[in-house]
Design a protein around this motif. Structure first.
Motif, short mmCIF file in Angstrom:
data_model
loop_
_atom_site.label_atom_id
_atom_site.label_comp_id
_atom_site.label_asym_id
_atom_site.label_seq_id
_atom_site.Cartn_x
_atom_site.Cartn_y
_atom_site.Cartn_z
N THR A 327 0.84 -1.20 0.00
CA THR A 327 0.00 0.00 0.00
C THR A 327 0.87 1.24 0.00
O THR A 327 0.59 2.21 -0.68
CB THR A 327 -0.92 0.01 1.23
OG1 THR A 327 -1.86 -1.05 1.11
CG2 THR A 327 -1.68 1.32 1.35
N VAL A 328 1.96 1.21 0.76
CA VAL A 328 2.81 2.38 0.86
C VAL A 328 4.23 1.94 1.24
O VAL A 328 4.39 0.99 2.01
CB VAL A 328 2.23 3.39 1.88
CG1 VAL A 328 2.10 2.78 3.27
CG2 VAL A 328 3.01 4.68 1.93
N THR B 143 4.06 1.68 -5.18
CA THR B 143 3.00 1.34 -4.21
C THR B 143 1.72 2.10 -4.52
O THR B 143 1.72 3.07 -5.29
CB THR B 143 3.42 1.70 -2.78
OG1 THR B 143 3.51 3.13 -2.68
CG2 THR B 143 4.75 1.08 -2.40
N ASP B 144 0.65 1.68 -3.87
CA ASP B 144 -0.66 2.29 -4.11
C ASP B 144 -0.65 3.78 -3.78
O ASP B 144 -1.14 4.60 -4.55
CB ASP B 144 -1.72 1.60 -3.24
CG ASP B 144 -1.86 0.13 -3.58
OD1 ASP B 144 -1.42 -0.27 -4.67
OD2 ASP B 144 -2.40 -0.62 -2.75
N PHE B 145 -0.12 4.13 -2.60
CA PHE B 145 -0.17 5.52 -2.18
C PHE B 145 0.74 6.38 -3.05
O PHE B 145 0.34 7.47 -3.51
CB PHE B 145 0.20 5.65 -0.71
CG PHE B 145 0.06 7.05 -0.18
CD1 PHE B 145 -1.15 7.71 -0.25
CD2 PHE B 145 1.15 7.71 0.38
CE1 PHE B 145 -1.29 9.01 0.23
CE2 PHE B 145 1.02 9.01 0.86
CZ PHE B 145 -0.20 9.66 0.79
N GLU B 146 1.95 5.90 -3.29
CA GLU B 146 2.88 6.67 -4.11
C GLU B 146 2.36 6.77 -5.57
O GLU B 146 2.57 7.77 -6.24
CB GLU B 146 4.29 6.07 -4.05
CG GLU B 146 5.07 6.50 -2.78
CD GLU B 146 5.13 5.47 -1.66
OE1 GLU B 146 4.56 4.36 -1.83
OE2 GLU B 146 5.74 5.76 -0.60
N LEU B 148 -0.86 6.89 -6.33
CA LEU B 148 -1.91 7.91 -6.27
C LEU B 148 -1.29 9.31 -6.25
O LEU B 148 -1.75 10.22 -6.96
CB LEU B 148 -2.75 7.68 -5.00
CG LEU B 148 -3.96 8.58 -4.83
CD1 LEU B 148 -5.01 8.28 -5.88
CD2 LEU B 148 -4.56 8.39 -3.43
N GLN B 149 -0.25 9.48 -5.47
CA GLN B 149 0.45 10.77 -5.42
C GLN B 149 0.96 11.15 -6.81
O GLN B 149 0.79 12.28 -7.27
CB GLN B 149 1.65 10.68 -4.46
CG GLN B 149 1.26 10.67 -2.99
CD GLN B 149 2.48 10.59 -2.08
OE1 GLN B 149 3.38 9.80 -2.31
NE2 GLN B 149 2.50 11.39 -1.02
N ALA B 163 -2.02 11.85 3.94
CA ALA B 163 -3.27 11.18 4.30
C ALA B 163 -3.12 10.57 5.68
O ALA B 163 -2.02 10.16 6.06
CB ALA B 163 -3.62 10.09 3.29
N ILE B 168 -5.39 5.68 4.42
CA ILE B 168 -4.36 4.80 3.86
C ILE B 168 -4.83 3.35 3.94
O ILE B 168 -4.60 2.55 3.04
CB ILE B 168 -3.03 4.99 4.63
CG1 ILE B 168 -2.52 6.42 4.53
CG2 ILE B 168 -1.99 3.99 4.13
CD1 ILE B 168 -1.78 6.75 3.27
N LEU B 171 -7.02 2.35 0.93
CA LEU B 171 -6.53 2.60 -0.43
C LEU B 171 -6.50 1.35 -1.30
O LEU B 171 -7.10 1.31 -2.38
CB LEU B 171 -5.10 3.15 -0.39
CG LEU B 171 -4.89 4.60 0.00
CD1 LEU B 171 -3.46 5.00 -0.32
CD2 LEU B 171 -5.89 5.49 -0.72
#
Lengths: 670, 670
Positions: A327-328, B143-146, B148-149, B163, B168, B171
């Motif tokens: 996820t991160v 990753t998912d968050f990066e 999205l960023q 976030a 998070i 996500l």
């Protein structure tokens, strides 16, 4: 079989508990519904064979019998996680392994942990300021918070203070109860907002600037380690370690992910378990050092991506599935209260950044702690754990990969395997003529099984003495009763059953540095209780598992070096981190081809580099930034996507290796 | 009296509940321990007289009998909050007032609420961005968050996204379930960090940019109002109002503070009550408009300092005690989840800034909503509520004070007083010859009591017709049965008991726009049930209370104008805000000296300026900043610390005023 019934009566022995269960339920779920505990080390996949139960009466459908021997099947054994109820049932649940475990030895406890690098630790973001504040009056009726802001600016030049609601809630009473003499504890800004604003994380009565505490945490798949850090001196004043309580839900990261995503409430449960483990260690540390846990004002955490995801409660499924995406990689800081940690609820909890699905903060912290990012020498850094991470590089570049070595070296997936605790054989020597072994056991008690370092040692000895060939096959023609055909095929007996017998008083409750902990492992012991003591053996299947594990590591080294056009021989130093890494015998590890064949002086054992890195990043903002730089500089090679990996892995599936030219010292010995 | 016993048996009628209670317990606590409800409007101080119970058998010590008549004492009445158990007891708890309340009238509901000022509402900080994201692959395993960023930066130029953990956490699954087509909802930064970083407050499956919701909330001591705002059009699409559920714990801010600080768990209880009230209104709004409550992405709140403190759960005690200091004037934004609000848990909840202990966000929002800060005219702004706030000034300067008018105009502390609900007399006329009154009742039903606007009207009529003199004394020599000596001394009968009788069907359950709500008030009605209907009267004591209330207001006007060297007559406009303010008859209010005597056209009724200000600040970042400027520009005059206030107050304790020259229109009438 009675398919017409709505529910079946299930009797669970030895407790005698009776419950009604709907048809089609798994025995493991029935046991759970009865409120009894049964650990599922592999997460209920039928892989580990640790949830064996005896079906004494009634009928079950066995979805998988792969971990059961013929004899066990005859005796009515079934894997609880694979057995479906088909009638009324009486099930006997044998005791699962009870580990008598040694805490960090005295030697280790006395070891002084120091910052691996000079850094300006006085710049750590937690600061305390004592304030004597003029109480409000009709003439100066500024509010409590604005008054505090004003005085921090006036007396200490701190501007723009912010605070979260829980702290604002306590301001009024604290200031008045303390007669307006208070200590403001501030977090001056983390990596996500290095220039603040300063955040008020506590307001304490009186002058409390004389102490300031923090913790650095390494969350390993198997062990969790907590360092208590005095922020006023930079010293690690105490450490505590404990098995990660998540072990009961799976021994490796994949099993944990499966447990988190397939079991109802699994993720929350795993999150609570690891927080429980950490809270327990903190409790231990604060009691021993006379500290109030709410005075611990910061936590920095290292761990592999799965461990970090489970710690934060992040859904880990995509780590397991191609294309292996967390996820991160770099979680934003959170507050202790958000995770249920028993420290200052407003303390910042900072998880160090990872690189990819299987190269995480433990590796970046390890690279920091090992200082390999500062050296010009071509360095191979190995973090040997349940999952193995490898980094190749120097101060110029860093290349990393992860190899799913599996838990064989941790004692799982090996018939007589166990973790490195009391009763584990940790070193073996085999007589070249009689093939009789001698061995050393942790805790100096009769052996109960064999741990990772014991297996490396055993494998090397068996190979050197010709008990096994380079393919790991046992030489059946040897004239010794130690070699025989067992239930699982050819095996070698390390210790006869009678050697394993001992007066229980010997190992039971060695009070101060031994603790009881239920675990999941080695039903062999539990079975012993029921069926009598067993021989400690290593089977050809075990050997194949171990060879696969060492081959995965070595193939990792090879692929990494080749991918940058280098040879393993060009590596100038090999840094070995990880708790297990400390106990590896380099000579034996080279003999089986786990480590590359090079002069022993090139190997350095660094201990827990992950915890050391967390400690360094906790104290020094510059070093915290350095971890970010390390993470962004590090290239991640996904081995499963690399088409040379399989070749290298296959070549390494021999002792020491197909390419004997790479192992001159072993060739000389043979 | 039987002091030797450890516990007393207490029987509570009409429920018949029996409990054992230790000697020395208050009857109100005993009732609480029995799990029964008894409202303590004044917070258990014995001031309001609303917790009357009948001691049918046994002995109590009455700490205070100030609110009990001789007859009541003879009948065994006691104030539950002032009566200490001294023996076994049988207590009858009369029903407390049940209010049949009118919801906002249709006329009011149809009223379109518009932004009072032109502002760039499209700059409101909540933004939604639709993203079509390339799924991860082995070649691109960000990753998912990066990811999205990265996509927010690429597709919309948004950088530095942060976030909180709960977002998070969702996500990974949201992105995959939505097949990588998602709407990112961002809060681009509040006043505390106007330049961001942008905060991800939700990730929703699919394209959800077609709707965007927020709420503006006015938390009054008596009433709470919620506006549902469409952020895409700036419109208030619906409103909902309800009594603040905290009323059951005290009718004015002082009683609430006492309840919060003296009752075990009082603060938490009050916090929950107001959140309950707001959540209830939101539920009403989202149901009526077919919205998912978790799509409400922002809340802006106005209210007096005590209401804001109780809403946030801040300890309010120092507001009540000299030198009257709140914990904070300008609370930092919090998240909805921190308060238990049922909207998007990550929504920013922004409480507008206040000025001092009794001049809060309702006043600053009111000044914003009234636009007085933009005009060159010398303006007097009055927020008439349970607490009265007054602001004098213009676009150059602002001076404010608060007068604890008390709840008399809300119907409390007045024998036949009640709030402005169905059955309340809202206007009275007195025949100058017969002294017979005629009246108008809210809901056109038989009268049950008299509300604030009715009292102003009544007082003016009595004064003009000579029923009372300028000191508020009733003329005993008048030839009318309406004037008499009652239990509490001289009184005037507005409605005879028989006029108050009506077939219950008339008022009971007027389904659609009438709701039942238990309250605390006017035991007169409850007593009626037990002792038969009563006359609706006004006593000399009531009149003295009302005169004190109006004198507090007028003294506030005087002190404010004088403190800047001006005369009230120089005021060019009077803006009246507050829900109650809307129903004041200017002529009558001038006649009793509640409002200064000036041409009627100078008065403007603005309705709920507090809610209007919250709505404006919610939409427009510029206006949000304007509230801060208003708050910082506004000087707060603490009347209790002003030595001219007592003089002015004393001078105003007459009808209309000692200084008749200031009331030429009234002099002409007399």
């Amino acid at each position: 079989m009675d398919n017409s019934k709505d529910t079946y009566h299930v009797t669970l022995k030895p407790s005698g508990k009776r419950i009604e269960i709907v048809p089609g339920t798994l025995v493991s779920d029935a046991i759970d519904q009865a409120g009894l505990e049964l650990n599922l080390p592999c997460g209920g996949q039928g892989r580990c064979g640790r949830c064996k139960v005896v079906v004494e009466e009634g009928q079950v459908k066995r979805r998988s019998i792969s971990r059961l021997s013929r004899t066990e099947l005859e005796q009515g054994y079934a894997l609880a996680c694979q057995a479906v109820l088909e009638s009324d049932l009486t099930v006997f649940i044998p005791p699962q392994e009870v580990i008598l475990r040694a805490l960090p030895s005295e030697k280790e406890a006395r070891k002084v942990i120091t910052l691996p690098v000079e850094c300006d630790w006085r710049k750590n973001p937690v600061r305390s300021f004592f304030l004597e504040i003029e109480p409000p009056s009709l003439a100066d009726n500024t509010t409590d918070f604005e008054r505090l802001q004003r005085e921090l600016a006036r007396q200490h030049g701190i501007r723009g203070l912010v605070a979260d609601l829980p702290v604002i809630k306590k301001l009024g009473r604290t200031m008045r109860d303390a007669n307006w003499r208070v200590t403001a504890v501030l977090d001056m800004g983390d990596w996500a907002s290095p220039d603040g604003p300063p955040r008020l994380i506590d307001l304490r009565a009186g002058d409390r600037t004389g102490s300031s505490w923090a913790v650095a945490v390494d969350i390993g798949t198997t062990s969790n380690v907590v360092y208590l850090v005095d922020l006023l001196t930079s010293q690690v004043v105490d450490t505590a370690a404990e098995y990660n309580a998540q072990i009961s839900c799976g021994e490796d990261v994949i099993s944990r992910i499966i447990y988190a995503t397939k079991q109802e409430g699994g993720l929350d449960h795993l999150q609570r378990l690891v927080v429980q483990t950490i809270n327990g260690r903190i409790e231990e540390l604060v009691e021993r050092n006379g500290i109030d846990p709410t005075e611990i004002d910061k936590m920095t955490v290292a761990g592999n991506p799965t461990m970090i995801h489970l710690f934060l409660g992040l859904w880990p499924e995509s780590i397991r599935l191609e294309p292996y995406v967390p996820t991160v990689n770099h979680p934003l800081p959170v507050k202790a209260r958000e995770l249920g940690l028993h420290i200052n609820p407003e303390a910042t909890v900072d998880c160090l950044p990872g690189v990819g699905a299987y190269v995480g903060a433990d590796t970046t912290a390890g690279v920091l702690g090992s200082l390999m990012y500062q050296t010009e020498e071509l360095t191979l850094f190995i973090d040997v754990g349940t999952n193995g991470e490898i980094v190749l590089g120097n101060n110029d570049w860093l290349l990393s990969c992860a190899c799913s070595a599996g838990p064989a070296f941790e004692g799982a997936g090996v018939h007589s395997g166990m973790r490195a605790t009391i009763g584990a054989i940790e070193e073996v020597w085999i007589n070249t003529k009689t093939y009789e072994p001698t061995y050393r056991v942790i805790g100096d008690v009769p052996p109960r099984g064999i741990c990772g370092s014991g297996m490396i040692s055993l494998l090397a000895e068996m190979f050197i003495t010709g008990v096994i060939d380079k393919g790991g096959r046992i030489n059946q023609s040897l004239d010794t009763p130690r070699v025989r055909i067992g239930e699982h095929g050819p095996e070698y007996v390390i210790a006869w059953a009678e050697e394993t017998q001992c007066p229980t008083s010997n190992v039971k409750r060695q009070t101060s540095n031994v603790k009881r902990q239920t675990s999941n492992h080695a039903l062999s012991v539990a079975e012993g209780v029921k069926r009598g003591a067993q021989d400690v053996v290593i089977t050809e299947v075990d050997i194949a598992n171990l060879i696969r594990a060492k081959a995965a590591f070595y193939a990792g080294f090879s692929v990494l070096t080749r991918s940058v056009g280098l040879q393993l021989a060009e590596v100038e130093q090999v840094l070995i981190g990880g708790a297990f890494g400390q106990y590896i015998n380099v000579e034996k590890a080279i003999q089986i081809g786990l480590l590359p064949d090079m002069p022993w002086e090139r190997f350095k054992f660094l201990g827990n580099t992950s915890a050391l890195g967390a400690y360094t990043a906790l104290l020094c903002p510059d070093m915290r930034q350095e971890v970010v730089d390390i993470a962004s500089k590090m290239t991640y090679l996904e081995l499963s996507a690399d088409n040379t990996f399989m070749d290298e892995f296959t070549k390494a599936l021999f002792l020491p290796h197909t390419d004997l030219a790479s192992f001159p010292s072993v060739v000389r010995l043979l």
